[in-house]
Each structure stands twice: as C-alpha cells, then as structure tokens.
Design a protein around this motif. Structure first.
Motif, PDB file in Angstrom:
ATOM      1  N   VAL A  51       0.821  -1.206   0.000  1.00  0.00           N
ATOM      2  CA  VAL A  51       0.000   0.000   0.000  1.00  0.00           C
ATOM      3  C   VAL A  51       0.859   1.262   0.000  1.00  0.00           C
ATOM      4  O   VAL A  51       0.441   2.315  -0.423  1.00  0.00           O
ATOM      5  N   VAL A  55       0.130   5.409  -1.140  1.00  0.00           N
ATOM      6  CA  VAL A  55      -0.167   6.439  -0.146  1.00  0.00           C
ATOM      7  C   VAL A  55       0.852   7.560  -0.267  1.00  0.00           C
ATOM      8  O   VAL A  55       0.516   8.736  -0.260  1.00  0.00           O
ATOM      9  N   LEU A  59       0.152  11.607  -1.185  1.00  0.00           N
ATOM     10  CA  LEU A  59       0.509  12.699  -0.289  1.00  0.00           C
ATOM     11  C   LEU A  59       1.625  13.565  -0.850  1.00  0.00           C
ATOM     12  O   LEU A  59       1.921  14.628  -0.325  1.00  0.00           O
ATOM     13  N   ASN A 157      -8.424   9.952  -6.346  1.00  0.00           N
ATOM     14  CA  ASN A 157      -7.736   9.394  -5.176  1.00  0.00           C
ATOM     15  C   ASN A 157      -6.462  10.167  -4.848  1.00  0.00           C
ATOM     16  O   ASN A 157      -6.060  10.241  -3.689  1.00  0.00           O
ATOM     17  N   PRO A 161      -7.222  13.308  -0.567  1.00  0.00           N
ATOM     18  CA  PRO A 161      -6.674  13.527   0.782  1.00  0.00           C
ATOM     19  C   PRO A 161      -6.337  14.986   1.076  1.00  0.00           C
ATOM     20  O   PRO A 161      -6.169  15.353   2.227  1.00  0.00           O
ATOM     21  N   GLU A 200      -5.600   0.853  -5.221  1.00  0.00           N
ATOM     22  CA  GLU A 200      -5.678   1.780  -6.351  1.00  0.00           C
ATOM     23  C   GLU A 200      -4.494   2.731  -6.289  1.00  0.00           C
ATOM     24  O   GLU A 200      -4.143   3.227  -5.230  1.00  0.00           O
TER      25      GLU A 200
ATOM     26  N   ARG B 192      -4.640  12.072   7.090  1.00  0.00           N
ATOM     27  CA  ARG B 192      -4.598  12.055   5.631  1.00  0.00           C
ATOM     28  C   ARG B 192      -3.968  10.771   5.102  1.00  0.00           C
ATOM     29  O   ARG B 192      -4.302  10.297   4.023  1.00  0.00           O
ATOM     30  N   GLU B 193      -3.026  10.228   5.872  1.00  0.00           N
ATOM     31  CA  GLU B 193      -2.381   8.994   5.442  1.00  0.00           C
ATOM     32  C   GLU B 193      -3.398   7.856   5.406  1.00  0.00           C
ATOM     33  O   GLU B 193      -3.472   7.083   4.458  1.00  0.00           O
ATOM     34  N   LEU B 195      -6.628   8.195   5.319  1.00  0.00           N
ATOM     35  CA  LEU B 195      -7.631   8.515   4.300  1.00  0.00           C
ATOM     36  C   LEU B 195      -7.154   8.067   2.916  1.00  0.00           C
ATOM     37  O   LEU B 195      -7.903   7.456   2.155  1.00  0.00           O
ATOM     38  N   ALA B 196      -5.899   8.358   2.611  1.00  0.00           N
ATOM     39  CA  ALA B 196      -5.360   7.965   1.304  1.00  0.00           C
ATOM     40  C   ALA B 196      -5.405   6.448   1.141  1.00  0.00           C
ATOM     41  O   ALA B 196      -5.770   5.932   0.075  1.00  0.00           O
ATOM     42  N   ALA B 197      -5.053   5.737   2.205  1.00  0.00           N
ATOM     43  CA  ALA B 197      -5.083   4.271   2.137  1.00  0.00           C
ATOM     44  C   ALA B 197      -6.516   3.767   1.985  1.00  0.00           C
ATOM     45  O   ALA B 197      -6.795   2.873   1.179  1.00  0.00           O
ATOM     46  N   LEU B 199      -9.044   5.313   0.690  1.00  0.00           N
ATOM     47  CA  LEU B 199      -9.542   5.610  -0.658  1.00  0.00           C
ATOM     48  C   LEU B 199      -8.992   4.624  -1.681  1.00  0.00           C
ATOM     49  O   LEU B 199      -9.695   4.233  -2.610  1.00  0.00           O
ATOM     50  N   SER B 200      -7.740   4.232  -1.485  1.00  0.00           N
ATOM     51  CA  SER B 200      -7.151   3.309  -2.455  1.00  0.00           C
ATOM     52  C   SER B 200      -7.795   1.928  -2.339  1.00  0.00           C
ATOM     53  O   SER B 200      -7.866   1.185  -3.305  1.00  0.00           O
ATOM     54  N   ILE B 201      -8.309   1.610  -1.154  1.00  0.00           N
ATOM     55  CA  ILE B 201      -9.046   0.355  -0.981  1.00  0.00           C
ATOM     56  C   ILE B 201     -10.485   0.523  -1.483  1.00  0.00           C
ATOM     57  O   ILE B 201     -11.034  -0.361  -2.148  1.00  0.00           O
TER      58      ILE B 201
END
Lengths: 218, 245
Positions: A51, A55, A59, A157, A161, A200, B192-193, B195-197, B199-201
């Motif tokens: 992952v 991520v 960011l 995506n 964030p 994703e 945010r970290e 959240l990003a993870a 969203l990717s899921i």
C-alpha cells in the motif's frame, strides 16, 4: 516534534483536514510524509509494503485549494462527458452504446455538481475546454474509455486527501466510487481484469494533466 | 441534478461510534461482530469500544516509528470526561471496523474457493478478489498496530454457498456493502495517510462490486451518478447474518 494531538479541539469542517500539519516541513519532507515514512519503514517489515507507494504518491501532492481541486475535477468530468456524448453517436454495438449513454449521463451529473460546488466556493467555473478524441471503432472507443476512467479514479484518489471541506470530500468519494465502477465495467467488457491491483494507485495532478492533455484543444 | 452537498443526514450527526454509543443493540452487535460476546475473545474489541465511548479502557501507548518518531492519530478524539459528547469515531475505530469487514470478505472468498463451485475464469476472478481482500487485511492490521491498537480477533463467519449463481450474487452483495461502508467513513477519517489508504481500498471494492454486479445481470452503478454511503449501523445490520454469534 510536537505531538499531533496538539490539534485536539472540537471537530469542525474548518480544522478536520488539518492542512496546516501537512504543510509543516520536516527536513525537506512535509510532516505528513515524514510521519508516514516512519510508519512505512515499520510496515515494510510486516510485509505490507504494497500500500505504501500509493499512499506516498497521494501525499506527495502539495498545495491546491479546494476550489482548485474541484476545478481540476470539473475539467476531467467535462472531458469524460464529452467523450461519451460523442461515443454514443458512433456506430457501436448496442451494449457499448448503452454504456456510453449511461456513463455519459453520470459524468454530466458530476460536472453539474462540481460546477455548483465551485460556485458555492465563490469561484466561477472556467469555460469548458474544446476536446478532441482519436478513434471511431468500438475497440478504440472502449480502450480510450478505460484509460479515461482509470485515470479519473487515480486523479480523485490523488487529490482527495488534500480536500479540506468534509462535504466536498464526501461528494468526491461518491463520485470516485462511480468512476471505479465504470472502469471495472468497461474492463470487463474488454476482457480485462476489472480490478488489476489490490490498492488503487493515485496520480498526481501533473501526471493526470500529462495523460489527458492530448485530448484538450484549448 | 444533485447538489454539491450530497451527504446523507446521518453523516455529520456525530460519528459512527456515537451512533453505537447511543444504540445498545448496535453496540452488542458490533462487539459480537468483532468476535466478542463471550469468553475473552471480545475483550480487545470491547475495550476499544469502551475507550471510544469515554467509559474506560486505557489510552494505548503510541508506538515508535522506525525513525523514532511518535506515530499518533492526528486529532485523536479527546479522552472525554463523563458526559462529554463524542465528536466522532477515532481513526483507530474506523480502521478496526474496516478490518473486520475485510476479514469477513477474505473469509467469504476463502470459503467460496474451497466450495469447489467454480472453475476457470470465474474461479480465477474470485481468487484474485480474495487475494485483494487479504492484502487489505494485512495493510489494515498493520495500520491498527501503528495506531497502538491490537487487532480484534477475526469474526467467525457463515455464508450460504448453494449454487454458483447464488454465490456470485452474494459476492456482489458483500462487495457493494464494502464499498458503501468505506464511502460512509471516508469523511470521518482524520489522518490524511489513513484517508489515502482507505480511498485506495475503496475504489478496489467498487471495482469488485461493479464486476460482480455486471456478471449477475445487475447494473454496475446501482446508485446512479453518485454512490450512496452506508453508516456503520446500516452495514452491521447487513452483515449480521454472516457472523456466527
């Protein structure tokens, strides 16, 4: 390094996204990236490296007001809507035609919602660009549809964030799920894997721009 | 067309955990779902819940990152004295919730593959989807540990696996719930970290759901232009039949 808990206070739309945290520079990295780096180094040992690059990429994007993000998303939606509008007029199979009509309507709805969001943010939507798409055959159209939808998912995506408004974030979530569903349906129709990976991969705005600029004619 | 503030009314009326705190039935269901309700198995889940509701449980020690930095939840929910209203679920609670759902999905695909109902390309697809869920479990487990929480024990599951058609329809149902569950929590996540993870899921769950919908003759986009989120309570009600209590 101060604890992140210094930001404890009533949760409001204004402070929830805590953009100020991410902006704090720690040795050349944003604080978010810095903290993440530590988490990821530990995570790699646990075998969850998968992952992390995604991520990290999400960011890596810095800056961008909500209005800028929404404006960027609007351009994408206008591009998709226009693509499907033209595709629906081509001599495609009934299945592909129905898909173009249905998905095109979704993209149009997204564009209208984002235009209204921009106006609430006090920003007038830019004029819709002129678009141009190559290919008229069903194979070409579906291939391009897949590229556009996959790019759309990655773009949302990558940007989400950084969205500060919780309401706009929620709407972006509702939209990106539909983009992901479009992408999977088109992939299935093309005999491709509907979900090619477990996580994703987000794209940064410049990467998205590079991917779609050839369809924008000013 | 829809307005830009396209959020169900439940979204901002306190977090999912507040929902649970005020709803005894859901709370019991949640505890049961994450493996509690008897024996010591549910202790972790229970203490997590109690801590979240400001009614006890120790604050976890933040773990040290590899570089020595403290990893804490950004804007973690205030410990909260008695009577203090809970603002929303903490990230750890949301991650634990997502983890329980991913464990359920992973278990589902494992049983589907073991059922011997599928062959060829369908089997390949189901295997791949199951692998994705297993990777999500790994990532979320690790995230939860980073947040200083022990992952709760896996829920024990039961699924009706009768025929290939009914199993594909069930898979579609499970994936649609999963996608709606992530969507329902995205705006509640503070880090945010994370959240990003998430969203990717989330998008991967959406892809699974759409593919399974299409394969079972349903619309890939059943909610139309804007996917609808589900609250924690709605999700728990939907998955309860699959949890062995």
């Amino acid at each position: 390094m101060t604890s992140l808990r210094e930001t404890e206070r009533p949760v409001t739309h204004a402070n929830l996204a805590a953009p100020e945290l991410a902006a704090v520079d720690v040795g050349g990295m944003t604080r978010g990236a810095f903290i993440l780096r530590g988490a990821l180094a530990a995570g790699a040992v646990a075998g969850v490296g998968a992952v992390t690059p995604f991520v990290d990429r999400a960011l890596a994007q810095t800056g961008g007001s909500d209005a800028e993000i929404v404006s960027f998303a609007l351009t994408l939606e206008q591009l998709e809507a226009e693509f499907y509008r033209r595709a629906a007029r081509l001599p495609l199979s009934a299945e592909a035609k129905e898909l173009a009509r249905s998905f095109g309507r979704h993209e149009q709805d997204h564009a209208e919602t984002l235009t209204a969001t921009l106006s609430k943010l006090g920003t007038k939507a830019r004029d819709k660009p002129r678009f141009s798409f190559p290919g008229r055959s069903e194979t070409q159209v579906l291939r391009l549809a897949q590229t556009l939808e996959d790019t759309g998912v990655a773009a949302y995506n990558g940007a989400a964030p950084r969205i500060k408004s919780r309401d706009i974030l929620a709407t972006a979530g509702q939209i990106v799920q539909v983009e992901g569903r479009h992408a999977a349906a088109i992939r299935l129709l093309r005999d491709q894997r509907p979900a090619p990976r477990a996580f994703e991969r987000p794209l940064q705005a410049p990467e998205v721009t590079a991917a779609i600029s050839r369809f924008i004619k000013g | 067309m829809q307005t830009s503030i396209n959020v169900p009314a439940t979204r901002h009326e306190g977090g999912a955990l507040e929902e649970l705190a005020h709803d005894h039935t859901s709370r019991k269901r949640f505890v049961r779902m994450v493996g509690g309700g008897g024996g010591g198995g549910g202790a972790a889940a229970l203490s997590l819940l109690l801590a979240a509701c400001g009614g006890g449980g120790d604050e976890p020690e933040p773990q040290q990152g590899a570089d020595g930095s403290k990893i804490t939840e950004s804007e973690g929910t205030a410990p909260g004295g008695p009577g203090q209203a809970q603002e929303s679920s903490t990230d750890a609670e949301i991650v634990a919730y997502a983890l329980a759902l991913e464990q359920l999905e992973t278990d589902f695909y494992r049983k589907v593959i073991d059922s011997d109902l599928f062959r060829g390309r369908e089997l390949d697809m189901l295997k791949r989807f199951g692998e994705h869920e297993a990777e999500h479990v790994q990532a979320l487990t690790s995230t939860l540990r980073k947040l200083g929480r022990q992952p709760p024990p896996e829920p024990r599951t039961k699924f009706p696996l009768d025929s290939p058609d009914s199993v594909l329809r069930l898979a579609a149902r499970v994936e649609n719930i999963g996608a709606a569950a992530y969507l329902g929590q995205a705006a509640n996540i503070k880090s945010r970290e994370i959240l990003a993870a998430a969203l990717s899921i989330h998008a991967v769950e959406a892809r699974h759901a759409a593919a399974l919908n299409a394969l079972t003759g349903k619309s890939a986009t059943p909610d139309g232009s804007f996917a609808l989120p589900m609250t924690m309570n709605e999700v728990l009600a939907q998955v309860q039949p699959f949890i062995v209590t």
